[in-house]
Write a protein that holds these residues in place. Structure first.
Motif, short mmCIF file in Angstrom:
data_model
loop_
_atom_site.label_atom_id
_atom_site.label_comp_id
_atom_site.label_asym_id
_atom_site.label_seq_id
_atom_site.Cartn_x
_atom_site.Cartn_y
_atom_site.Cartn_z
N LEU A 1 -14.72 -7.32 -5.61
CA LEU A 1 -13.28 -7.51 -5.69
C LEU A 1 -12.91 -8.94 -5.38
O LEU A 1 -12.02 -9.53 -6.03
CB LEU A 1 -12.58 -6.55 -4.72
CG LEU A 1 -11.05 -6.50 -4.79
CD1 LEU A 1 -10.58 -6.12 -6.18
CD2 LEU A 1 -10.51 -5.53 -3.74
N GLN B 1 1.05 1.51 -8.69
CA GLN B 1 -0.36 1.56 -9.01
C GLN B 1 -1.02 0.22 -8.65
O GLN B 1 -0.38 -0.84 -8.75
CB GLN B 1 -0.56 1.85 -10.50
CG GLN B 1 -0.13 3.24 -10.92
CD GLN B 1 -0.98 4.31 -10.25
OE1 GLN B 1 -2.21 4.20 -10.17
NE2 GLN B 1 -0.32 5.35 -9.75
N PRO B 2 -2.29 0.25 -8.22
CA PRO B 2 -2.97 -1.01 -7.89
C PRO B 2 -2.90 -2.05 -8.99
O PRO B 2 -2.71 -3.24 -8.72
CB PRO B 2 -4.41 -0.55 -7.62
CG PRO B 2 -4.28 0.85 -7.16
CD PRO B 2 -3.13 1.42 -7.94
N SER C 1 -16.71 -2.69 -5.12
CA SER C 1 -17.01 -3.07 -3.74
C SER C 1 -16.14 -4.26 -3.32
O SER C 1 -15.64 -5.01 -4.16
CB SER C 1 -18.49 -3.46 -3.62
OG SER C 1 -18.74 -4.67 -4.31
N LEU D 1 -6.30 -2.19 -1.70
CA LEU D 1 -6.07 -1.38 -2.88
C LEU D 1 -7.41 -0.93 -3.47
O LEU D 1 -8.43 -1.60 -3.31
CB LEU D 1 -5.28 -2.17 -3.93
CG LEU D 1 -3.90 -2.66 -3.47
CD1 LEU D 1 -3.26 -3.53 -4.55
CD2 LEU D 1 -2.98 -1.49 -3.13
N ASP D 2 -7.36 0.17 -4.18
CA ASP D 2 -8.58 0.76 -4.74
C ASP D 2 -8.69 0.39 -6.22
O ASP D 2 -7.96 0.91 -7.06
CB ASP D 2 -8.56 2.28 -4.59
CG ASP D 2 -9.83 2.94 -5.12
OD1 ASP D 2 -10.81 2.20 -5.38
OD2 ASP D 2 -9.83 4.16 -5.28
N PHE D 3 -9.62 -0.51 -6.52
CA PHE D 3 -9.89 -0.89 -7.91
C PHE D 3 -11.24 -0.36 -8.38
O PHE D 3 -11.74 -0.77 -9.42
CB PHE D 3 -9.84 -2.41 -8.07
CG PHE D 3 -8.47 -2.99 -7.96
CD1 PHE D 3 -7.63 -3.04 -9.06
CD2 PHE D 3 -8.00 -3.49 -6.75
CE1 PHE D 3 -6.35 -3.57 -8.97
CE2 PHE D 3 -6.72 -4.02 -6.65
CZ PHE D 3 -5.89 -4.06 -7.76
N GLY D 4 -11.85 0.50 -7.57
CA GLY D 4 -13.11 1.10 -7.96
C GLY D 4 -14.29 0.17 -7.90
O GLY D 4 -15.26 0.34 -8.65
N ALA E 1 0.82 -1.22 0.00
CA ALA E 1 0.00 0.00 0.00
C ALA E 1 0.85 1.27 0.00
O ALA E 1 0.44 2.30 -0.54
CB ALA E 1 -0.93 0.00 1.21
#
Length: 412
Positions: free
Chosen positions: A338, A290-291, A334, A329-332, A285
């Motif tokens: 994910l 990048q994720p 929920s 991580l943020d993959f856009g 993190a």
């Protein structure tokens, strides 16, 4: 460094060393997990934990489906399902150039879905389809490469034992995972069929067309494949001795799976107390990557590790470490989406390791059935399918909806 983290890392290194010297994965995880737990918390707390750990682990209702899936595969193996599936697929596809290889792929997909084991699928379908591929003078590369690659298809086509285990590990819905796997599994079959079509267009002599099947046999084969269990019982192809053998094999396999699950749970408790997954997640993190880059690095690691052990062991060993990294991580999407999306990707690349040079286990299985074919030719034949699988991974990464659209649709 935190002393507990240092002990956890030593345990992780010990686990890798034990696996490298061929200690069974279940025994390795039990030994490292129990030893590490005792070092961190004391032998008394370890024994107290073991009093309830076995029951709490194996009383999970979702695990009750595993022996049923394994038994279904064992009965299917002894009922002539593999032969009937290939016969039916060959009736549909065998008359085309490359059609016998396409029939082998279709039969591998069907049998793999029932069997749930890539190695068993490759071995069983290899014995059924390899003589036919030889009879029609298919090139050794295409014949053996097709069968080695075909073994990897079953993991995503429900019901799948590995899919169930992944869902339990990350606490995802098993039904949702099954639904999500349908489209990616179908894409794999289509990609493999297209790969064969392109291969025989470039090398026409590699896959000559087979014989056209008479209409009556075509109809019988198509109906027969859907009624194979009933037909098998009616013609006594599964007799009492065969059923007894299937039950014993199921008991052995289920026992092995449960032992691995127990070892994995004990190892996970030790690693969690040592803070290894948390440290890995924190490191990723704060790495500045990048994720999507982190995701790709983890998938590459799974491909490499998938070369060295079976898919079930790999999922139980790697996912408890990899999932906490992905979860932060943020993959856009929920957390529920994910879990599903990452699970589909993880299962694909773990199976991809089974055909990855130079140690793909499926290749070794097929090569043991075709000893006159050099290993190098089998690896050469499997490479087009390897590329097709990489392309499938790429489009599922680029378009998560391929694995998420159907669960969302059916949830409405």
């Amino acid at each position: 460094m935190n002393p507990q983290l240092a002990i956890g890392l030593i345990g992780l290194g010990s686990l890798i060393a034990l696996i490298a010297i061929r200690v069974p994965i279940a025994h390795s995880m039990l030994l490292v997990g129990a030893t590490g737990f005792a070092v961190l918390s004391g032998p008394g707390i370890l024994l107290s934990q073991l009093k309830t750990l076995v029951y709490s682990q194996f009383s999970i209702y979702d695990l009750s489906v595993l022996p049923m899936f394994v038994l279904m595969g064992n009965i299917a193996s002894r009922s002539g399902l593999s032969r009937d599936l290939f016969r039916a697929a060959n009736a549909w596809l065998g008359w085309m150039r490359g059609g016998v290889a396409m029939a082998a792929i279709a039969a591998c997909a069907g049998f793999g879905a029932v069997c749930g084991s890539s190695l068993a699928t490759a071995s069983t379908m290899g014995q059924v389809a390899l003589p036919e591929l030889r009879r029609y003078r298919y090139s050794p590369e295409l014949a053996t490469g097709t069968l080695a690659a075909g073994g990897v298809l079953g993991i995503l086509i429900p019901p799948s034992v590995v899919l169930v285990v992944y869902a339990i590990v990350v606490e995802a819905s098993i039904v949702e995972m099954f639904i999500a796997a349908f489209i990616p599994g179908l894409i794999a079959v289509v990609f493999f069929l297209v790969t064969i079509a392109i291969y025989v267009r470039v090398r026409p002599n590699a896959g000559p067309p087979g014989d056209r099947v008479p209409r009556e046999e075509f109809i019988a084969a198509t109906i027969g494949v859907f009624m194979v269990t009933v037909i098998a019982v009616a013609r006594r192809s599964v007799n009492l001795a065969g059923m007894k053998e299937a039950l014993l094999d199921t008991a052995r396999t289920a026992g092995m799976i449960y032992l691995i699950l127990l070892g994995a749970q004990l190892l996970n408790i030790f690693m969690a107390r040592g803070g290894v997954p948390q440290a890995a997640a924190q490191m990723m993190a704060t790495s500045g990557l990048q994720p999507m880059t982190i995701l790709i690095l983890l998938l590459v690691a799974l491909i490499v590790l998938g070369c060295l052990m079976d898919s079930l062991s790999m999922i139980l060993l790697a996912i408890p470490f990899f999932w906490p990294v992905i979860a932060v991580l943020d993959f856009g999407m929920s957390p529920e989406d994910l879990k599903v999306w990452f699970g589909i990707l993880a299962l694909i690349v773990v199976e991809l390791g089974l055909i990855t040079p130079p140690v793909g286990m499926n290749v070794f299985v097929i090569n043991s059935l075709a000893r006159d074919v050099p290993m190098s030719k089998t690896f050469l034949g499997v490479m087009p399918f390897f590329v097709a699988e990489l392309f499938r991974v790429a489009i599922i990464i680029a378009f998560p909806a391929l694995s998420l659209w159907l669960p969302h649709l059916l949830a409405k």
